[in-house]
Design a protein around this motif. Structure first.
Motif, PDB file in Angstrom:
ATOM      1  N   ILE A   1      53.973  62.259  39.259  1.00  0.00           N
ATOM      2  CA  ILE A   1      54.696  61.303  38.433  1.00  0.00           C
ATOM      3  C   ILE A   1      55.346  60.266  39.332  1.00  0.00           C
ATOM      4  O   ILE A   1      55.991  60.596  40.315  1.00  0.00           O
ATOM      5  N   SER A   2      55.147  58.981  38.977  1.00  0.00           N
ATOM      6  CA  SER A   2      55.753  57.927  39.789  1.00  0.00           C
ATOM      7  C   SER A   2      57.269  58.005  39.688  1.00  0.00           C
ATOM      8  O   SER A   2      57.820  58.435  38.687  1.00  0.00           O
ATOM      9  N   SER A   3      57.953  57.563  40.746  1.00  0.00           N
ATOM     10  CA  SER A   3      59.406  57.679  40.799  1.00  0.00           C
ATOM     11  C   SER A   3      60.026  56.527  40.023  1.00  0.00           C
ATOM     12  O   SER A   3      60.236  55.441  40.555  1.00  0.00           O
TER      13      SER A   3
ATOM     14  N   SER B   1      57.502  51.968  40.813  1.00  0.00           N
ATOM     15  CA  SER B   1      57.585  52.958  39.731  1.00  0.00           C
ATOM     16  C   SER B   1      56.541  52.715  38.646  1.00  0.00           C
ATOM     17  O   SER B   1      56.466  53.472  37.679  1.00  0.00           O
ATOM     18  N   ARG B   2      55.716  51.651  38.820  1.00  0.00           N
ATOM     19  CA  ARG B   2      54.590  51.383  37.932  1.00  0.00           C
ATOM     20  C   ARG B   2      55.051  51.218  36.487  1.00  0.00           C
ATOM     21  O   ARG B   2      54.592  51.901  35.570  1.00  0.00           O
TER      22      ARG B   2
ATOM     23  N   VAL C   1      48.905  49.406  38.651  1.00  0.00           N
ATOM     24  CA  VAL C   1      49.293  48.460  39.698  1.00  0.00           C
ATOM     25  C   VAL C   1      48.144  48.302  40.692  1.00  0.00           C
ATOM     26  O   VAL C   1      47.170  49.053  40.647  1.00  0.00           O
ATOM     27  N   PRO C   2      48.236  47.325  41.608  1.00  0.00           N
ATOM     28  CA  PRO C   2      47.158  47.125  42.585  1.00  0.00           C
ATOM     29  C   PRO C   2      46.890  48.370  43.431  1.00  0.00           C
ATOM     30  O   PRO C   2      47.797  49.149  43.725  1.00  0.00           O
TER      31      PRO C   2
ATOM     32  N   ARG D   1      48.687  54.461  37.550  1.00  0.00           N
ATOM     33  CA  ARG D   1      47.981  54.648  38.813  1.00  0.00           C
ATOM     34  C   ARG D   1      47.817  53.327  39.574  1.00  0.00           C
ATOM     35  O   ARG D   1      47.977  52.250  39.014  1.00  0.00           O
ATOM     36  N   LYS D   2      47.459  53.456  40.839  1.00  0.00           N
ATOM     37  CA  LYS D   2      47.020  52.302  41.619  1.00  0.00           C
ATOM     38  C   LYS D   2      45.556  52.092  41.276  1.00  0.00           C
ATOM     39  O   LYS D   2      44.692  52.846  41.723  1.00  0.00           O
ATOM     40  N   ALA D   3      45.283  51.072  40.459  1.00  0.00           N
ATOM     41  CA  ALA D   3      43.939  50.985  39.895  1.00  0.00           C
ATOM     42  C   ALA D   3      43.396  49.568  39.748  1.00  0.00           C
ATOM     43  O   ALA D   3      42.282  49.397  39.268  1.00  0.00           O
ATOM     44  N   SER D   4      44.161  48.531  40.168  1.00  0.00           N
ATOM     45  CA  SER D   4      43.706  47.160  39.925  1.00  0.00           C
ATOM     46  C   SER D   4      43.472  46.402  41.228  1.00  0.00           C
ATOM     47  O   SER D   4      43.863  46.841  42.311  1.00  0.00           O
ATOM     48  N   ASP D   5      42.856  45.248  41.101  1.00  0.00           N
ATOM     49  CA  ASP D   5      42.626  44.370  42.247  1.00  0.00           C
ATOM     50  C   ASP D   5      43.754  43.354  42.410  1.00  0.00           C
ATOM     51  O   ASP D   5      43.585  42.339  43.087  1.00  0.00           O
TER      52      ASP D   5
END
Length: 203
Positions: free
Chosen positions: A50-52, A76-77, A100-101, A173-177
Protein backbone atom coordinates in the motif's frame (compact mmCIF):
# COMPACT_ATOMS: atom_id res chain seq x y z
CA UNK A 1 -8.05 -11.72 -8.65
CA UNK A 2 -5.47 -14.01 -7.02
CA UNK A 3 -1.86 -13.00 -7.48
CA UNK A 4 0.01 -16.19 -8.47
CA UNK A 5 3.36 -14.98 -7.17
CA UNK A 6 1.93 -14.02 -3.78
CA UNK A 7 0.12 -17.37 -3.67
CA UNK A 8 3.37 -19.24 -4.24
CA UNK A 9 5.12 -17.19 -1.55
CA UNK A 10 2.31 -18.00 0.88
CA UNK A 11 2.68 -21.73 0.16
CA UNK A 12 6.43 -21.55 0.76
CA UNK A 13 5.85 -19.67 4.03
CA UNK A 14 3.33 -22.31 5.11
CA UNK A 15 5.74 -25.19 4.38
CA UNK A 16 8.55 -23.36 6.18
CA UNK A 17 6.35 -22.70 9.19
CA UNK A 18 5.13 -26.30 9.34
CA UNK A 19 8.71 -27.55 9.19
CA UNK A 20 9.90 -25.21 11.93
CA UNK A 21 6.82 -25.27 14.18
CA UNK A 22 7.30 -26.91 17.61
CA UNK A 23 5.44 -30.12 18.33
CA UNK A 24 2.22 -29.26 20.14
CA UNK A 25 0.04 -31.81 21.90
CA UNK A 26 -3.17 -30.72 20.19
CA UNK A 27 -3.16 -30.80 16.36
CA UNK A 28 -5.85 -28.11 16.38
CA UNK A 29 -3.74 -25.74 18.45
CA UNK A 30 -0.75 -26.36 16.20
CA UNK A 31 -2.61 -25.59 12.98
CA UNK A 32 -4.25 -22.53 14.56
CA UNK A 33 -0.87 -21.14 15.59
CA UNK A 34 0.52 -21.67 12.10
CA UNK A 35 -2.55 -20.11 10.48
CA UNK A 36 -2.27 -17.08 12.75
CA UNK A 37 1.40 -16.65 11.88
CA UNK A 38 0.64 -16.87 8.15
CA UNK A 39 -2.17 -14.31 8.49
CA UNK A 40 0.16 -11.91 10.31
CA UNK A 41 2.81 -12.28 7.60
CA UNK A 42 0.25 -11.74 4.83
CA UNK A 43 -1.05 -8.61 6.55
CA UNK A 44 2.52 -7.34 6.77
CA UNK A 45 2.99 -7.99 3.03
CA UNK A 46 -0.21 -6.11 2.22
CA UNK A 47 0.94 -3.12 4.28
CA UNK A 48 4.14 -2.99 2.24
CA UNK A 49 2.12 -2.99 -1.00
CA UNK A 50 0.00 0.00 0.00
CA UNK A 51 1.37 3.40 -0.96
CA UNK A 52 2.16 5.69 1.96
CA UNK A 53 -0.79 8.11 1.89
CA UNK A 54 -0.12 11.57 3.19
CA UNK A 55 -2.48 14.45 3.84
CA UNK A 56 -2.03 17.53 1.67
CA UNK A 57 -3.23 21.11 2.24
CA UNK A 58 -3.61 23.39 -0.77
CA UNK A 59 -1.96 26.22 1.23
CA UNK A 60 1.31 24.29 1.10
CA UNK A 61 1.38 24.77 -2.68
CA UNK A 62 -0.75 27.78 -3.68
CA UNK A 63 -1.14 31.31 -2.32
CA UNK A 64 -4.87 31.38 -3.05
CA UNK A 65 -7.51 28.77 -3.73
CA UNK A 66 -9.34 30.89 -6.30
CA UNK A 67 -11.54 28.78 -8.60
CA UNK A 68 -9.92 25.60 -7.31
CA UNK A 69 -6.63 23.72 -7.53
CA UNK A 70 -5.24 20.23 -8.08
CA UNK A 71 -2.26 18.62 -6.38
CA UNK A 72 -1.14 15.30 -7.87
CA UNK A 73 1.08 13.44 -5.40
CA UNK A 74 3.33 10.94 -7.18
CA UNK A 75 4.61 9.54 -3.87
CA UNK A 76 1.31 8.53 -2.28
CA UNK A 77 -0.27 8.10 -5.75
CA UNK A 78 -3.26 10.30 -5.09
CA UNK A 79 -4.82 13.37 -6.69
CA UNK A 80 -6.15 16.07 -4.35
CA UNK A 81 -8.78 18.47 -5.71
CA UNK A 82 -10.20 21.55 -4.04
CA UNK A 83 -13.22 23.30 -5.50
CA UNK A 84 -13.77 27.03 -5.86
CA UNK A 85 -13.14 29.35 -2.93
CA UNK A 86 -16.40 30.21 -1.15
CA UNK A 87 -15.03 33.58 -0.07
CA UNK A 88 -13.72 32.37 3.28
CA UNK A 89 -10.63 30.64 1.96
CA UNK A 90 -12.33 27.27 2.14
CA UNK A 91 -13.61 25.11 -0.70
CA UNK A 92 -14.86 21.56 -1.21
CA UNK A 93 -12.37 18.70 -1.36
CA UNK A 94 -12.11 15.43 -3.30
CA UNK A 95 -9.47 12.70 -3.25
CA UNK A 96 -8.82 10.27 -6.10
CA UNK A 97 -6.37 7.31 -6.22
CA UNK A 98 -4.08 7.42 -9.26
CA UNK A 99 -1.44 5.68 -11.28
CA UNK A 100 1.88 7.52 -11.65
CA UNK A 101 4.92 7.45 -13.98
CA UNK A 102 6.96 4.26 -13.99
CA UNK A 103 10.28 6.02 -13.37
CA UNK A 104 11.87 9.23 -12.13
CA UNK A 105 13.07 9.91 -15.66
CA UNK A 106 9.47 10.08 -16.87
CA UNK A 107 8.17 12.02 -13.85
CA UNK A 108 7.75 15.76 -14.23
CA UNK A 109 7.05 17.86 -11.14
CA UNK A 110 6.09 21.48 -10.72
CA UNK A 111 3.30 23.88 -11.67
CA UNK A 112 1.12 23.58 -14.74
CA UNK A 113 -2.54 24.10 -15.64
CA UNK A 114 -5.43 22.49 -17.53
CA UNK A 115 -5.46 23.89 -21.08
CA UNK A 116 -8.02 21.57 -22.70
CA UNK A 117 -10.67 19.01 -21.76
CA UNK A 118 -11.57 16.12 -24.06
CA UNK A 119 -14.29 13.51 -23.63
CA UNK A 120 -13.54 10.37 -25.64
CA UNK A 121 -9.92 11.33 -26.37
CA UNK A 122 -7.76 9.76 -29.05
CA UNK A 123 -4.23 8.73 -28.09
CA UNK A 124 -1.14 9.56 -30.11
CA UNK A 125 2.10 7.98 -28.82
CA UNK A 126 4.85 10.55 -28.28
CA UNK A 127 8.00 10.46 -30.45
CA UNK A 128 10.00 9.02 -27.53
CA UNK A 129 7.41 6.25 -27.05
CA UNK A 130 7.60 5.33 -30.73
CA UNK A 131 11.38 5.40 -30.54
CA UNK A 132 11.30 2.89 -27.68
CA UNK A 133 8.61 0.80 -29.37
CA UNK A 134 8.27 1.32 -33.16
CA UNK A 135 5.37 -1.15 -33.25
CA UNK A 136 3.05 1.33 -31.50
CA UNK A 137 0.18 2.60 -33.65
CA UNK A 138 0.31 6.22 -34.77
CA UNK A 139 -3.14 6.95 -33.33
CA UNK A 140 -5.58 5.00 -31.14
CA UNK A 141 -9.20 6.15 -31.43
CA UNK A 142 -11.55 6.51 -28.50
CA UNK A 143 -12.73 3.17 -27.14
CA UNK A 144 -11.87 0.33 -24.76
CA UNK A 145 -8.29 0.00 -26.10
CA UNK A 146 -7.47 3.67 -25.67
CA UNK A 147 -4.87 4.25 -22.91
CA UNK A 148 -6.45 7.64 -22.06
CA UNK A 149 -9.72 6.09 -20.95
CA UNK A 150 -12.96 8.01 -21.28
CA UNK A 151 -11.85 11.56 -20.41
CA UNK A 152 -8.64 13.56 -20.44
CA UNK A 153 -7.46 16.86 -18.98
CA UNK A 154 -4.63 18.21 -21.13
CA UNK A 155 -1.91 20.09 -19.23
CA UNK A 156 0.27 22.98 -20.39
CA UNK A 157 3.24 20.59 -20.40
CA UNK A 158 3.40 18.96 -23.83
CA UNK A 159 2.28 15.30 -23.84
CA UNK A 160 1.20 15.35 -20.17
CA UNK A 161 -2.37 14.50 -19.20
CA UNK A 162 -4.60 13.66 -16.28
CA UNK A 163 -6.78 10.95 -17.78
CA UNK A 164 -8.78 7.80 -17.24
CA UNK A 165 -7.76 4.21 -17.88
CA UNK A 166 -9.61 1.09 -18.94
CA UNK A 167 -6.94 -1.00 -17.20
CA UNK A 168 -7.94 -0.71 -13.55
CA UNK A 169 -4.87 -2.71 -12.45
CA UNK A 170 -2.74 0.38 -13.07
CA UNK A 171 -4.33 2.48 -10.33
CA UNK A 172 -2.12 2.74 -7.27
CA UNK A 173 0.93 1.67 -9.27
CA UNK A 174 3.84 3.10 -11.21
CA UNK A 175 2.33 2.41 -14.60
CA UNK A 176 2.46 5.42 -16.96
CA UNK A 177 4.91 7.14 -19.28
CA UNK A 178 4.43 10.44 -17.44
CA UNK A 179 0.71 10.99 -17.08
CA UNK A 180 -1.54 10.75 -14.02
CA UNK A 181 -4.23 8.08 -14.44
CA UNK A 182 -7.58 7.67 -12.66
CA UNK A 183 -10.39 5.13 -12.74
CA UNK A 184 -12.75 6.07 -15.60
CA UNK A 185 -15.65 6.86 -13.27
CA UNK A 186 -13.38 9.10 -11.19
CA UNK A 187 -11.88 11.02 -14.12
CA UNK A 188 -15.46 11.57 -15.34
CA UNK A 189 -16.31 13.06 -11.95
CA UNK A 190 -13.18 15.22 -11.86
CA UNK A 191 -13.71 16.26 -15.50
CA UNK A 192 -17.16 17.61 -14.65
CA UNK A 193 -15.72 19.77 -11.85
CA UNK A 194 -12.56 21.17 -13.45
CA UNK A 195 -12.66 24.27 -15.69
CA UNK A 196 -10.05 25.00 -18.34
CA UNK A 197 -7.36 27.12 -16.71
CA UNK A 198 -7.38 25.35 -13.34
CA UNK A 199 -3.98 25.36 -11.69
CA UNK A 200 -2.20 22.06 -11.09
CA UNK A 201 0.88 21.08 -9.14
CA UNK A 202 2.56 17.70 -9.44
CA UNK A 203 4.71 16.80 -6.44
Amino acid sequence: MTNFRNSELTKRKFIKLIASAPVIASPFLGSAAVAQEIAMQEQDAVRHNISSFRAVDWREHFDTLGEGVIVADTVSRALHFWTADNGAGVGGYKLYPTSVPISEELTRRGYTSVIKKVEGPTWTPTPSMRERDPSLPRVVPAGPKNPLGTHALYLSWQYYRIHGTHDTRKIGRKASDGCIGLYNEMIADLYSRVPVGMRVRVI
